[in-house]
Enzyme design. Structure first.
Site, PDB file in Angstrom:
ATOM      1  N   ASP A 119       0.853  -1.181   0.000  1.00 24.44           N
ATOM      2  CA  ASP A 119       0.000   0.000   0.000  1.00 24.44           C
ATOM      3  C   ASP A 119       0.892   1.236   0.000  1.00 24.44           C
ATOM      4  O   ASP A 119       1.780   1.361   0.845  1.00 24.44           O
ATOM      5  CB  ASP A 119      -0.895  -0.020   1.244  1.00 24.44           C
ATOM      6  CG  ASP A 119      -2.016   1.000   1.164  1.00 24.44           C
ATOM      7  OD1 ASP A 119      -2.449   1.344   0.052  1.00 24.44           O
ATOM      8  OD2 ASP A 119      -2.462   1.452   2.234  1.00 24.44           O
ATOM      9  N   HIS A 126      -3.775  13.893   0.698  1.00 18.21           N
ATOM     10  CA  HIS A 126      -4.030  12.969   1.809  1.00 18.21           C
ATOM     11  C   HIS A 126      -2.866  12.954   2.792  1.00 18.21           C
ATOM     12  O   HIS A 126      -3.067  13.023   4.010  1.00 18.21           O
ATOM     13  CB  HIS A 126      -4.292  11.560   1.272  1.00 18.21           C
ATOM     14  CG  HIS A 126      -4.338  10.515   2.356  1.00 18.21           C
ATOM     15  ND1 HIS A 126      -5.361  10.455   3.276  1.00 18.21           N
ATOM     16  CD2 HIS A 126      -3.483   9.509   2.680  1.00 18.21           C
ATOM     17  CE1 HIS A 126      -5.146   9.449   4.113  1.00 18.21           C
ATOM     18  NE2 HIS A 126      -4.008   8.863   3.780  1.00 18.21           N
ATOM     19  N   ARG A 135       0.576  14.144  13.291  1.00 20.36           N
ATOM     20  CA  ARG A 135       1.833  14.720  13.804  1.00 20.36           C
ATOM     21  C   ARG A 135       1.714  16.248  13.790  1.00 20.36           C
ATOM     22  O   ARG A 135       2.385  16.927  13.009  1.00 20.36           O
ATOM     23  CB  ARG A 135       3.017  14.277  12.939  1.00 20.36           C
ATOM     24  CG  ARG A 135       3.283  12.758  12.926  1.00 20.36           C
ATOM     25  CD  ARG A 135       4.451  12.384  12.010  1.00 20.36           C
ATOM     26  NE  ARG A 135       4.242  12.864  10.642  1.00 20.36           N
ATOM     27  CZ  ARG A 135       3.471  12.276   9.746  1.00 20.36           C
ATOM     28  NH1 ARG A 135       2.839  11.161  10.055  1.00 20.36           N
ATOM     29  NH2 ARG A 135       3.307  12.782   8.548  1.00 20.36           N
ATOM     30  N   GLU A 192     -10.798   3.736   3.042  1.00 19.45           N
ATOM     31  CA  GLU A 192      -9.856   4.523   2.238  1.00 19.45           C
ATOM     32  C   GLU A 192     -10.116   4.192   0.775  1.00 19.45           C
ATOM     33  O   GLU A 192      -9.997   3.031   0.362  1.00 19.45           O
ATOM     34  CB  GLU A 192      -8.398   4.203   2.593  1.00 19.45           C
ATOM     35  CG  GLU A 192      -7.994   4.708   3.977  1.00 19.45           C
ATOM     36  CD  GLU A 192      -6.482   4.703   4.199  1.00 19.45           C
ATOM     37  OE1 GLU A 192      -5.771   3.905   3.536  1.00 19.45           O
ATOM     38  OE2 GLU A 192      -6.003   5.488   5.029  1.00 19.45           O
ATOM     39  N   ASP A 226      -9.198   0.242   1.458  1.00 21.84           N
ATOM     40  CA  ASP A 226      -8.247  -0.168   2.492  1.00 21.84           C
ATOM     41  C   ASP A 226      -8.826   0.220   3.848  1.00 21.84           C
ATOM     42  O   ASP A 226      -8.426   1.202   4.466  1.00 21.84           O
ATOM     43  CB  ASP A 226      -6.904   0.516   2.230  1.00 21.84           C
ATOM     44  CG  ASP A 226      -5.837   0.057   3.194  1.00 21.84           C
ATOM     45  OD1 ASP A 226      -5.819  -1.131   3.534  1.00 21.84           O
ATOM     46  OD2 ASP A 226      -5.021   0.894   3.613  1.00 21.84           O
ATOM     47  N   ARG A 230      -8.651   3.734  12.808  1.00 21.59           N
ATOM     48  CA  ARG A 230      -7.730   4.842  13.076  1.00 21.59           C
ATOM     49  C   ARG A 230      -7.211   4.854  14.504  1.00 21.59           C
ATOM     50  O   ARG A 230      -6.089   5.319  14.744  1.00 21.59           O
ATOM     51  CB  ARG A 230      -8.419   6.174  12.777  1.00 21.59           C
ATOM     52  CG  ARG A 230      -8.876   6.335  11.341  1.00 21.59           C
ATOM     53  CD  ARG A 230      -7.734   6.231  10.362  1.00 21.59           C
ATOM     54  NE  ARG A 230      -8.182   6.501   8.989  1.00 21.59           N
ATOM     55  CZ  ARG A 230      -7.406   6.325   7.923  1.00 21.59           C
ATOM     56  NH1 ARG A 230      -6.156   5.856   8.065  1.00 21.59           N
ATOM     57  NH2 ARG A 230      -7.866   6.581   6.726  1.00 21.59           N
ATOM     58  N   GLN A 233      -4.590   2.157  14.722  1.00 17.72           N
ATOM     59  CA  GLN A 233      -3.450   2.600  13.919  1.00 17.72           C
ATOM     60  C   GLN A 233      -2.624   3.671  14.629  1.00 17.72           C
ATOM     61  O   GLN A 233      -1.391   3.612  14.652  1.00 17.72           O
ATOM     62  CB  GLN A 233      -3.969   3.132  12.579  1.00 17.72           C
ATOM     63  CG  GLN A 233      -2.883   3.544  11.600  1.00 17.72           C
ATOM     64  CD  GLN A 233      -3.457   4.207  10.343  1.00 17.72           C
ATOM     65  OE1 GLN A 233      -4.661   4.224  10.124  1.00 17.72           O
ATOM     66  NE2 GLN A 233      -2.577   4.727   9.508  1.00 17.72           N
ATOM     67  N   THR A 250      -9.109  -5.618   3.569  1.00 13.73           N
ATOM     68  CA  THR A 250      -8.947  -4.749   2.407  1.00 13.73           C
ATOM     69  C   THR A 250      -9.861  -5.328   1.325  1.00 13.73           C
ATOM     70  O   THR A 250      -9.807  -6.527   1.063  1.00 13.73           O
ATOM     71  CB  THR A 250      -7.484  -4.756   1.907  1.00 13.73           C
ATOM     72  OG1 THR A 250      -6.631  -4.385   2.990  1.00 13.73           O
ATOM     73  CG2 THR A 250      -7.281  -3.817   0.740  1.00 13.73           C
ATOM     74  N   THR A 337      -4.802   6.345  -0.068  1.00 19.06           N
ATOM     75  CA  THR A 337      -6.040   7.118  -0.169  1.00 19.06           C
ATOM     76  C   THR A 337      -5.923   8.174  -1.255  1.00 19.06           C
ATOM     77  O   THR A 337      -4.941   8.912  -1.310  1.00 19.06           O
ATOM     78  CB  THR A 337      -6.331   7.818   1.168  1.00 19.06           C
ATOM     79  OG1 THR A 337      -6.380   6.827   2.185  1.00 19.06           O
ATOM     80  CG2 THR A 337      -7.650   8.571   1.121  1.00 19.06           C
ATOM     81  N   GLU A 351     -10.170  12.349   6.943  1.00 18.38           N
ATOM     82  CA  GLU A 351     -10.072  13.686   6.366  1.00 18.38           C
ATOM     83  C   GLU A 351     -11.440  14.360   6.240  1.00 18.38           C
ATOM     84  O   GLU A 351     -11.578  15.549   6.519  1.00 18.38           O
ATOM     85  CB  GLU A 351      -9.440  13.617   4.981  1.00 18.38           C
ATOM     86  CG  GLU A 351      -7.975  13.236   4.986  1.00 18.38           C
ATOM     87  CD  GLU A 351      -7.491  13.010   3.565  1.00 18.38           C
ATOM     88  OE1 GLU A 351      -7.091  13.976   2.919  1.00 18.38           O
ATOM     89  OE2 GLU A 351      -7.544  11.843   3.094  1.00 18.38           O
TER      90      GLU A 351
END
Lengths: 405, 405
Positions: A119, A126, A135, A192, A226, A230, A233, A250, A337, A351
């Site tokens: 991936d 994105h 971050r 995604e 995908d 979140r 992750q 997926t 994505t 998003e």
């Protein structure tokens, strides 16, 4: 060559003579085999081969496209030419028509066996948005992002065909502000919207696949969802990247659109600055003007433009193999994505709902930040085809089921 | 049951009656098939089956262990018991001896087809050292490290059998202080001494494999060398983890040691503080007292102790499946670099040479920071076996070849 099939085709649906995607189907009680979509029919290539109408070296009486995918570009083109001839020349109609089956009467299966699954993360919009959210105290794009197509390996064993129920994953997550992690169903389940390509012809170990050799190895394109948790992750991904937040599922579309069918969709990709290293340069334009559409429970949630992707498919393939890792038949490479610059062009809930902070309002007035149990996500795509037509990549769909107790 | 085989065995070599590991071998001009190691011989299970000496449902006349691995724990134990009986009861000698082939006369092949490959990061000493070098301004262990076994998916298609030449990978890297990345052969090629386990029995989608069900799914253990290009890895790994720095090659040992053979090697793992979440708790001790030995060109470079690993194999498996991702036969899970607390117990050059700053001096006086072309890395391991014996995991070896031009 005529551009019209004697099969009645709703051109707006995108399964006209310029498309001819491959899939694997089964009728109740019969073995799976390979077919080609035309209009709302499947042309049964196994039966066509048995009737001597298409050449076949045991490619088509198979539960996957892998045997045909390994046959290579000349075989792919020869079969495409032959199927085009059979479906456009009225004189074949009497012999071919018995092998056309309504799509509604068959089950579409996973079209190929996945070898490895990679991936990428190739949408600048994105990656920028995700960087801002994950971050917040750093530059949104990492220093390497415009130098190479960032990617990672995903789980091949959980690549499922369109329509497979998606069970909400459980796992470990730590909410911001919580001191301790906890275990439970993901509270931030996401989709995604991506586009993937699948390798047919293997490459040799120790030798990369140059950007110019893309067509010699790649069989075609699919739509990819995908699915992502979140919260899992975010907690797990340092320092080695996503794992359980992605590996539960997926989904890929049922029809594999041949590379040849997408020639008319090729456009110049965005300008790359800085200029990539020589192994990533590409003489030909390999942006693809695919217009994606994401629906949640039938309501349009986004229209991501694939033409806005920063890194192209041949660049992704050249990068993934530059270290000498060989390709295998069935290797699947997804784009990451697909998100455009506008809010309604973003390809995931992370998003669209800005990390849960700005709920997305759907046309019917319902709101979402992340996916709820019972939600059905359907991704479709259309593209320019030959002869001024439109072709479709079909759809990839899945419904969220509650977590297992 | 006697503890001595009528086959002459050098007990120090570790291939005695308490081990009986499985592999796939071929004699020149013959098809590959499944065998068991005893002393310096391979017991040809395909021939034994044809002679009616072992029960076989087409497991053994195969080029991989996968068919046998899927058969499950009862079949594994039944065959192990039967082979033990045949090799210890002198009355079988006349019928069995014709099916013992000197290992020197066969080629050992990759023992199983890898489905998905997951690599963990479960040595506290390794993760601490790597954190100090890669993220010098942060806590060496990320906040999640003692909460879950950090891991990621690697490339299944480049898992090679022991002995496969390792071609130095090329790729993109940026040296510290360089403004621009460059392309070229890796300048920081490394090995990683690891131990892996392979799944035999699949699990259902949506259901995890609890720590207590480890033996029902896992067939056995192998040695793993997770070759790494540290310069490629350092440049590419943010934010999605390692990719090309790892995907060029992973080597595994030829013999798969059954879980049953390692019962005598089980020890209490290090105390886990904080106590893990319930899904990661384990009623039984699953540390494994495997003593690894790494040699570079025949010179001992390190002796990493597997018993020091923070996370155990059942915890790794429970974590990897807790999100509902199903197991497939052939799924390979590697431990991550095995490093103990002492310098001579570190399982990779990155640590042994402290990121190139403190060259490792080998017993013959040669020095290494990273691997040079022509270097041969061999990893072996021994463990306590039943009846007070020692058993071996065999070896995984590979020689570095120059980058392709």
């Amino acid at each position: 060559m005529t551009t019209v099939s004697w099969v009645e085709v709703d051109e707006a649906a995108g399964f006209g003579i310029a498309n001819l995607p491959y899939g694997v189907f089964a009728r109740p009680g019969e073995l799976p085999r390979v077919g080609v979509a035309i209009g709302d029919r499947v042309l049964d290539l196994a039966a066509m081969s048995a009737a001597g109408l298409v050449e076949d070296r045991r490619y088509f009486a198979s539960g996957s496209l892998n045997a045909f995918m390994v046959a290579g570009r000349l075989a792919w083109q020869a079969n495409r030419d032959r199927v085009t001839e059979l479906l456009t020349d009225e004189s074949y109609r009497g012999r071919v028509e018995p092998h056309l089956i309504p799509v509604a009467d068959v089950e579409l299966l996973r079209p190929f066996e996945v070898a490895d699954y990679v991936d990428f993360y190739s949408s600048e919009h994105h990656a920028t948005n995700a960087g801002r959210m994950f971050r917040p105290n750093a530059e949104p794009l990492t220093a390497n992002w415009k130098r190479l197509p960032v990617g990672y390996h995903g789980r091949a064993g959980t690549v499922y065909p369109s329509g497979t129920p998606i069970i909400r994953p459980s796992g470990q997550r730590r909410a911001p502000g919580d001191a301790e992690p906890s275990y439970g169903p993901s509270l931030r389940l996401d989709f995604e919207a991506e586009v993937g390509f699948v390798a047919g012809v293997p490459s040799a170990a120790g030798r990369g696949v140059p950007t110019g050799a893309f067509r010699d190895h790649v069989f075609g394109f699919v739509l990819v969802n995908d699915w992502s948790a979140r919260d899992l992750q975010a907690w797990e991904s340092q320092p080695l990247g996503p794992f359980l937040g992605k590996s539960f599922a997926t989904s890929i579309s049922s029809w594999v659109v041949p590379v040849a069918a997408l020639e008319a969709a090729r456009v110049a990709p965005p300008v790359q600055d800085p200029v990539p290293l020589p192994y990533l340069r590409c003489d030909e334009p390999w942006g693809l003007d695919l217009e994606l559409e994401v629906r949640i429970n039938g309501q349009v949630a986004a229209r991501p433009p694939f033409a806005s992707m920063y890194w192209t498919s041949p660049q992704q393939l050249a990068h993934a193999t530059v270290n000498g890792a060989p390709l295998r038949t069935g290797d699947l490479f997804a784009s990451g994505t697909v998100s455009g610059p506008e809010r309604d062009q973003r390809g995931c809930m992370l998003e669209l709902g800005w990390n849960g902070q700005q709920p997305l309002e759907l046309p019917d007035g319902t709101e979402r930040t992340f996916l709820e149990d019972g939600d059905t996500v359907t991704i479709r795509a259309q593209a320019p085809g030959a002869f001024g037509s439109r072709i479709t990549l079909g759809e990839v769909t899945g419904t969220v089921h509650p977590a297992q107790p």
